[in-house]
Enzyme design. Structure first.
Site, PDB file in Angstrom:
ATOM      1  N   TYR A 298      39.066 -50.385  42.383  1.00  0.00           N
ATOM      2  CA  TYR A 298      38.836 -51.079  41.107  1.00  0.00           C
ATOM      3  C   TYR A 298      37.441 -51.695  41.094  1.00  0.00           C
ATOM      4  O   TYR A 298      36.552 -51.246  40.414  1.00  0.00           O
ATOM      5  CB  TYR A 298      39.917 -52.134  40.867  1.00  0.00           C
TER       6      TYR A 298
ATOM      7  N   ASP B 129      44.961 -47.164  22.823  1.00  0.00           N
ATOM      8  CA  ASP B 129      44.261 -48.041  23.754  1.00  0.00           C
ATOM      9  C   ASP B 129      43.159 -48.782  22.997  1.00  0.00           C
ATOM     10  O   ASP B 129      42.104 -48.230  22.715  1.00  0.00           O
ATOM     11  CB  ASP B 129      43.654 -47.232  24.903  1.00  0.00           C
TER      12      ASP B 129
ATOM     13  N   SER C  94      40.538 -48.072  33.959  1.00  0.00           N
ATOM     14  CA  SER C  94      39.782 -49.080  33.228  1.00  0.00           C
ATOM     15  C   SER C  94      38.427 -49.263  33.905  1.00  0.00           C
ATOM     16  O   SER C  94      37.644 -48.322  33.984  1.00  0.00           O
ATOM     17  CB  SER C  94      40.580 -50.374  33.150  1.00  0.00           C
TER      18      SER C  94
ATOM     19  N   HIS D  20      46.545 -49.151  26.825  1.00  0.00           N
ATOM     20  CA  HIS D  20      45.803 -49.354  28.074  1.00  0.00           C
ATOM     21  C   HIS D  20      46.734 -49.450  29.279  1.00  0.00           C
ATOM     22  O   HIS D  20      46.289 -49.369  30.414  1.00  0.00           O
ATOM     23  CB  HIS D  20      44.963 -50.616  27.959  1.00  0.00           C
TER      24      HIS D  20
END
Length: 765
Positions: A528, A696, A609, A735
């Site tokens: 991430y 999203d 993301s 999302h």
């Protein structure tokens, strides 16, 4: 600001992928409050889908849909002309955009879903997913509430019981609100006496919510529905007659999650229960600051209204106003400004009269607890109640049993739970924990009981109960999740540390089956790296199925940009230092190969993301390091991200394109703007699956669409690109927030099948 509110800020706005990771079973373990019959889509597709003969990965060239290039779209930024030939894909309602999406799905969907492997993996995931999941109980008034999912329910169900050993009964079941499970419960808050329940409903994964109010005693809803809200959590006045909340103004066009318009001009209101929304009282607005987001919090004593203001995904302002009777709330209020610069974060813990306690990183990168006297709130008068730890990060804090502070620390990515005194900050005790994560906690200042939820890579969930009224006793296991046919003794977990490009020492967890010696195996490398979000140990169904099905390895590097080591770690991976994030991830892959865990062509990288950005940047920069890549709902256009939905908030992590140095930095790594044509075998892209969804409104699907269009154009004439580059767009999904279980399993099956086909893996079951 309480723990629940603080953690929802980053989950809601950072483009964080907490729910998206949960949607594939790869759960992000930052401390968060968690709270149609599944079918094989391929079996029920039109015959034209089934007849498509899809090429085997790495054996022949794919024929991708050709996206129209509009070479007239050119912008000049800081003296550099930037072409944007696929800007037309930013319009989700255009027929041409919808046709493009359909053509992409006509390639990706049959490729993923054809064959027996999809069915086998889907069956295994469904079986493994089917175990009960619980949240911590939380007390309100004389009742206890908790969320439970029996296993395959699309949405978690909220239960109520009159005592801990009482019979639970359904209080609110979101599954009854839609046939396909696409309406989710988000952002709920009980009144102080526990008799009223304000809750939000989200549809099809959108961040937009509709607020309702339920009478806890009767189970009936009041007639009003509050609309135009996002990232909202009601904060009740102590007389239980109403609550403060923020909402956006009504604008032209649709607002269902499929739009791309920027969210601006949020305003603060007070709502009285039983009245129509049009009668809500406007409390505060800041028209000169359209990007500000407003988060109200009523103090524990009920005499103060705090207003936390953010414009990015870090740092906030803090104002307060004294409250009288709720009947006197008739218009805008005057606020005292406590914090006037966006340079630190503040979480409200509790207050004793005018003395307020906050968790903050002001002059403390690892966070500390400070006391602020609201009668003289100048910074020079602040005092430190609990000083910053030299190494461990104070992740959250809560006040329980009148005068006890529960502090959640992170020590080398593992959770530590301590008790301190509210009076003087002194250490009282420490709860024993194994190596893992506290991913749920409940407790209030007025109650002596607490509950905390422990998970690890091999522990699906243990909920502990402790009562300070019986201080000196040990925590008791209140509930423990057991999974049939899962034997944790067959697996091993290790934490290693490796050096990144600049010599920084980076931790990484590695999970695999036990064996006499280390052998090279397929490896799922997940990352991430942003927005101060930590990836801590967690229980992942999809991860375990990857290990079991392919004799694989899971690797979780704690790359910079996250919050594992406080603001130092976060700051080392944001703004002009964002390249550190990509370097850390790439060096994790190198460490795994150099130490005999895997081979480069057997590594699949995954992120969503901000993690999707990570994947996109890394396959541009070092395609030779990876065999496959999965980019979920990624931020791919780094020169225009700020123009859509809540994207302006991400400037705090990515930088402002209007500033020359930030523009140059963003332009250097933007996935969309660094797509290349492979000129050798080494430069060909790894097999890549880009996933997005039509609702999203956090990271608009336009990012993924433009990125894939650029990829396909770049490789169309390259003899060296044989690996597939696929785009899959899901419908009635967003999302990741509130995604139904059926859709989670469908997406996880797609991902595992893609890995199986492109890495040419063997099923071990």
């Amino acid at each position: 600001m309480n723990v629940l509110r603080r953690l929802s800020i980053y989950s809601n706005l950072a483009g964080s992928v907490t729910d998206q990771i949960r949607s594939t079973g790869l759960q992000l373990s930052t401390w968060r409050w968690c709270s149609k019959e599944f079918r094989n889509p391929f079996q029920q597709q039109p015959a034209k889908f089934r007849r498509l003969a899809m090429p085997e990965a790495q054996e022949c060239k794919f024929q991708y849909p050709e996206a129209r290039r509009d070479d007239s779209v050119v912008e000049e930024l800081h003296g550099i002309k930037i072409a944007d030939p696929y800007r037309w894909l930013e319009d989700p309602d255009a027929e041409e955009t919808q046709a493009y999406v359909e053509k992409q799905n006509q390639i990706s969907q049959p490729f993923l879903e054809s064959g027996e492997e999809w069915k086998k993996l889907n069956g295994k995931l469904t079986k493994r997913w089917n175990f009960p999941k619980y949240s911590c109980p939380f007390k309100h008034g004389n009742r206890y509430f908790f969320f439970m999912n029996t296993g395959l329910q699309n949405q978690d169900v909220l239960y109520v019981q009159d005592a801990l050993d009482g019979e639970p009964r359904v209080f609110l079941d979101p599954n009854s609100l839609s046939q396909d499970g696409t309406i989710a419960l988000v952002g709920s808050r009980f009144s102080d006496d526990g008799n009223l329940f304000a809750y939000g409903l989200s549809q099809s994964g959108s961040d937009w919510t509709k607020l309702k109010v339920r009478d806890v005693n009767t189970g009936e809803d009041f007639p009003e529905t509050l609309e135009h809200t996002k990232f909202v959590n009601a904060s009740w006045t102590k007389d239980n007659k109403g609550f403060f909340y923020a909402r956006y103004p009504v604008v032209e066009g649709k607002a269902d999650g499929s739009e791309t318009a920027a969210n601006e001009n949020q305003k603060l209101y007070y709502h009285r229960v039983g009245e129509l929304q049009e009668k809500d009282v406007l409390i505060a607005e800041f028209p000169e600051e359209p990007s500000w987001r407003l988060m109200p919090e009523v103090s524990d004593c009920g005499k103060y209204l705090m207003l936390f203001i953010m414009k990015g995904c870090k740092d906030m302002l803090l104002y307060f106003s004294k409250l009288g009777n709720s009947e006197d709330i008739k218009g805008k209020v005057d606020f005292v400004k406590v914090v006037t610069e966006f340079d630190s974060d503040y979480d409200y813990i509790t207050n004793e009269g005018n003395l307020f306690s906050f968790r903050t990183n002001k002059e403390a990168p690892n966070y500390r607890v400070v006391n602020i006297d609201f009668d003289k709130p100048e910074m020079g008068n602040w005092t430190t109640l609990i000083k910053e730890h030299e190494k461990n990060v104070l992740d959250w804090a809560n006040c329980v049993n009148k005068d006890r502070l529960i502090l959640g620390y992170i020590d080398d990515v593992k959770s530590v739970l301590q008790v301190h005194s509210l009076q003087d900050g002194s250490f009282v005790s420490k709860f024993p924990l194994e190596i893992g994560t506290i991913n749920g906690f409940s407790g209030k200042k007025k109650y002596s009981e607490i509950f905390y939820h422990f998970v690890s890579f091999l522990t699906p969930g243990i909920i502990y109960h402790y009562d300070f009224a019986k201080e000196g006793t040990e925590s008791k296991i209140f509930r423990q999740v057991k999974i049939e046919d899962f034997d944790d003794s067959l697996y091993k977990v290790e934490q290693v540390f490796y050096k990144s490009k600049d010599g920084e020492r980076v931790p990484m967890f590695i999970v695999q089956k036990k064996s006499d010696k280390q052998e090279e195996k397929p490896c799922l490398l997940y990352g991430y790296g942003g927005f101060n979000i930590c990836i801590q140990p967690s229980f992942s169904i999809t991860g375990l199925v990857f290990i079991d099905s392919f004799d694989g390895i899971l690797a979780y590097p704690n790359i910079r940009g996250g919050g594992e080591y406080g603001e130092r770690w976060h700051n080392a991976g944001r703004l002009l230092k964002k390249q550190n994030v990509f370097d850390d991830f790439q060096h994790a892959a190198q460490f795994l190969t150099e130490n005999g865990y895997t081979r480069h062509n057997q590594i699949v990288i995954q992120g969503g993301s901000n993690g999707g950005l990570l994947v996109g940047a890394c396959i541009n920069q070092r395609p030779d390091l990876f065999g496959a890549a999965v980019a979920q709902v990624g931020v791919m256009d780094m020169l225009r991200f700020h123009k859509f939905t809540i994207g302006r908030a991400w400037v705090s992590d990515y930088g402002d394109v209007e500033e020359k140095d930030h523009f140059e930095n963003l332009y250097r790594y933007s996935p969309l703007h660094n797509v290349h044509t492979p000129k050798s075998e080494k430069e060909q892209y790894p097999s890549t699956l880009v996933l997005t969804a039509d609702h999203d409104d956090r990271v608009s699907p336009l990012h993924s669409l433009k990125f894939v269009a650029a990829l396909h154009h770049a490789v169309q004439d390259s003899e060296h690109q044989r690996n597939p580059l696929l785009l899959r767009v899901y419908s009635k999904a967003g999302h990741g927030m509130g995604k139904p279980t059926a859709k989670k399993i469908e997406e996880a099956t797609d991902i595992l099948t893609f890995m199986f086909k492109t890495l040419k893996l063997k099923l071990t079951f």
